[in-house]
Design an enzyme around this catalytic site. Structure first.
Site, PDB file in Angstrom:
ATOM      1  N   SER A 577       0.841  -1.189   0.000  1.00  0.00           N
ATOM      2  CA  SER A 577       0.000   0.000   0.000  1.00  0.00           C
ATOM      3  C   SER A 577       0.878   1.240   0.000  1.00  0.00           C
ATOM      4  CB  SER A 577      -0.906   0.010   1.237  1.00  0.00           C
ATOM      5  OG  SER A 577      -1.562   1.250   1.376  1.00  0.00           O
ATOM      6  N   TYR A 590      -2.465  -0.318  10.562  1.00  0.00           N
ATOM      7  CA  TYR A 590      -2.456  -0.685   9.143  1.00  0.00           C
ATOM      8  C   TYR A 590      -1.161  -0.225   8.464  1.00  0.00           C
ATOM      9  CZ  TYR A 590      -3.869  -0.720   4.215  1.00  0.00           C
ATOM     10  OH  TYR A 590      -3.930  -0.928   2.875  1.00  0.00           O
TER      11      TYR A 590
END
Length: 700
Positions: A577, A590
């Site tokens: 990501s 995250y």
């Protein structure tokens, strides 16, 4: 509808009501599909059918006799009308005047296009004369196991006469072509009451004056042979009885899963192969029998079987009574090298001055006592079909050895079929393989937006794909969709939680036993969470770490083990990501887990390089459409963080990007395909950002 047959006999499925309104050519297709629907009649792609019908000549407007015959390639069970070649019968008769004898037989194929009726683009096959010159309206040629068992016996002529009397004749072995067509014509004219002929080491020809009569004759002859074989072999031990025990089903699959990547690596140095495992009863009876060592080296008899399975199988050194898998694996390099040397010697003994160059010398069929059969080919469908052909050969050997002595094709005849210039020309006409042909991929999170888009991209390029996902319902639905679009052979699904060691190991074992090994791991399974750090629970922190860090470690570890067992390199692609490089508010768990994921990829790139294992990362950002992580709480949390709703969030992300464009799952799939393919063969340890531009995530 007429009915016949009892027990396991072939049943007459002809429907008079359906056939009533059909033309002769349409009845031919109907008959062909019925025959090809039952593998007891003929193997996939094997055999051919024909009908001679009156048609209107498009130039003269006059009625002319036309031969409709299965063209080159195709399968009578699934073909449509465009699978038939159509040729003028008067021109086919005229070809007899051009025939210069057996040594010039192959040149006759070049004349067949001159006989084409109505500009039909379907190429006529080498078997066309075998149908054209039989003086009957309808002709079937099939490769029934029961018939070939008779045809492959050393006394096949006597057995044919014993079973069928004068009803079915017999012709000695002759390679298919013009000469054999003339032989069949002479036999049919000399024996007007005969309904067909058994061709030694080959198969069955039957004929009739109507489509239904021909179809019924084919069924009756096969049923009669099957009944005779059953009567003669009743009470006899199959293949001389059991020599070695058969292992339990679960253990057989486990052994196959360990053997297949090793074999695949040894035979895929030049071009990647895909495997197929078959543990059906017929195979197990053969590989554990007293006659395995006697029969396996003889190879197959029917040319169709032989072309798919090579001169002979490789029998793997494994004793199921005293299993030592490590010793078997250690023996494979020498066994496979010996097979290659033996095959090269066969080529040198039999080659002609104009023979095509030596082809891949590796075995196609691998027999493992107590376990089953493994087949390898350039794609999954061919590997599976090759296995089916060898099962046909096993059935033939069972029948022949039960009533007589089985014989394979003589070595020179086998070579002349395998290296036939006409077969070589057919191979040369095959399309160029796709970029990922022969490659095997496992995609975690395969039922989600990015995972499914990635699988679609890999499948389009010819890869076989194992979809792994924790969501069984979504996995089943997505797998079925891919199977419908790309074929059942190319895709499988396995439920897997990436944080469960046992489930991860099972998923890789399933990939190995279904496809033969692994080339590409797309580690894509993920979650997303959003919470200020002071509100982030330990459970939430651990969940992110478990899935996005530990989960990626577990699947990578098993991938490395399999890739090293193969020793032919491979590609691991992490879907990370933008957040792994650029901090984001209210997402510390995250972001941190994604950063760990990226650094794990760097470590693995360092470890895998000496083995040709490349490890790279694709970094998406804001992939809202189709992405499962944007369902539920994560979407609401991110929308809340940026004080907007779903539609506003997508627009916000688009405007935030440098290129002012939305990022879609298909965009991420393109980056993954680049790293998975040879386009990036010299790249490892790299990151591609697919985020429409984000200066904070620049890697340098």
């Amino acid at each position: 509808m007429t009915q016949s047959g009892a027990g396991n006999r072939l049943e007459n499925l002809w429907d008079d009501a359906k056939a009533a309104s059909m033309t002769e050519s349409e009845k031919l297709l109907y008959r062909s599909n019925l025959l090809g629907s039952d593998k007891r009649v003929t193997n996939y792609g094997g055999g051919n059918t024909s009908a001679k019908a009156m048609e209107v000549d498009p130039l003269s407007g006059e009625a002319v006799e036309v031969l409709w015959v299965k063209g080159s390639g195709g399968d009578i069970g699934s073909m449509k009308m465009d699978g038939f070649a159509s040729l003028y019968m008067d021109k086919l008769e005229a070809l007899k005047g051009k025939y210069r004898g057996l040594e010039h037989e192959d040149e006759m194929v070049g004349y067949l296009p001159h006989c084409t009726f109505d500009l039909n683009p379907r190429a006529a096959s080498i078997d066309t004369p075998l149908h054209a010159y039989v003086p009957r309206k309808h002709v079937d040629h099939v490769h029934s196991d029961a018939i070939i068992a008779i045809a492959a016996s050393v006394n096949s002529k006597d057995l044919t006469a014993e079973i069928f009397g004068d009803e079915i004749g017999w012709l000695p072995w002759k390679k298919p072509g013009f000469e054999l067509g003339l032989w069949l014509e002479k036999f049919a004219k000399d024996n007007p009451e005969a309904k067909g002929a058994v061709l030694e080491s080959h198969g069955l020809f039957t004929w009739g004056d109507t489509a239904e009569e021909c179809y019924q004759t084919t069924l009756d002859v096969i049923n009669k042979a099957a009944e005779w074989l059953e009567d003669r072999t009743a009470g006899k031990p199959v293949f001389g009885g059991e020599k070695l025990p058969t292992l339990p089903a679960e253990q057989r699959r486990d052994i196959a899963a360990k053997l297949m990547p090793v074999i695949r690596g040894l035979i895929s140095k030049d071009r990647h192969k895909v495997g197929h495992f078959d543990g059906q009863q017929a195979v197990l009876e053969f590989v554990g029998s007293n006659m395995l060592e006697e029969l396996a080296p003889l190879g197959t008899s029917c040319p169709d079987h032989f072309l798919r399975t090579k001169i002979r199988p490789l029998v793997v050194d494994f004793d199921p009574a005293n299993p030592d898998l490590d010793a078997t694996i250690a023996s494979l390099p020498d066994a496979i090298a010996a097979y290659r040397d033996d095959y090269a010697a066969y080529y040198d003994r039999c080659k002609h001055t104009d023979s095509p160059a030596l082809r891949d010398p590796n075995a196609v069929v691998y027999l493992i006592p107590g376990v089953g059969m493994i087949t390898f080919a350039l794609d999954k469908a061919t590997a599976r079909i090759s296995g089916e052909f060898y099962v046909n050969a096993i059935n033939v050997m069972r029948g022949a050895s039960g009533v007589s002595t089985y014989q394979g094709l003589p070595e020179q005849e086998a070579f002349d079929i395998e290296y036939w210039l006409l077969e070589e020309a057919k191979l040369q006409r095959m399309p160029k393989p796709k970029s990922l042909a022969g490659r095997i991929a496992l995609v975690t999170g395969g039922a989600g937006g990015i995972g499914a888009a990635t699988a679609e991209r890999l499948l389009r390029e010819g890869a076989c794909v194992m979809l792994a996902d924790i969501d069984a319902t979504a996995l089943e639905e997505v797998t079925k969709g891919f199977a419908a679009r790309h074929g059942k052979d190319a895709v499988r699904g396995v439920q897997m939680n990436v944080t469960d060691e046992a489930q991860v190991a099972r998923a890789f074992a399933e990939t190995a036993v279904e496809f033969g090994g692994l080339d590409i791991l797309v580690s894509n399974a993920g979650i997303a969470s959003s919470s200020p750090v002071e509100e982030t629970t330990l459970a939430l922190w651990n969940k992110n770490m478990d899935i996005l860090s530990t989960g990626y470690f577990l699947v990578s570890r098993d991938a490395f083990r399999m890739l090293r067992a193969q020793d032919i390199g491979g590609s691991v692609v992490f879907v990370a990501s933008k957040n792994g490089l650029a901090a984001s508010p209210n997402a510390s768990a995250y972001c941190t887990a994604k950063a760990a994921e990226i650094h794990l990829a760097r470590c693995l790139a360092l470890e895998g390089a000496e083995g040709g294992i490349r490890v790279n990362v694709v970094n998406p950002d804001a992939v809202l459409r189709g992405s499962k992580i944007w369902e539920g709480d994560w979407l609401d949390q991110r929308a809340s963080t940026y004080k907007t709703d779903k539609e506003g969030l997508e627009e916000m992300y688009r405007q935030r990007s440098m290129l002012k464009r939305s990022v879609l799952p298909e965009d991420i799939a393109e980056g993954i395909y680049f790293f998975a393919s040879d386009l990036s063969a010299k790249s490892t340890g790299n990151i591609i950002n697919v985020d429409a531009g984000n200066v904070q995530a620049f890697t340098r």
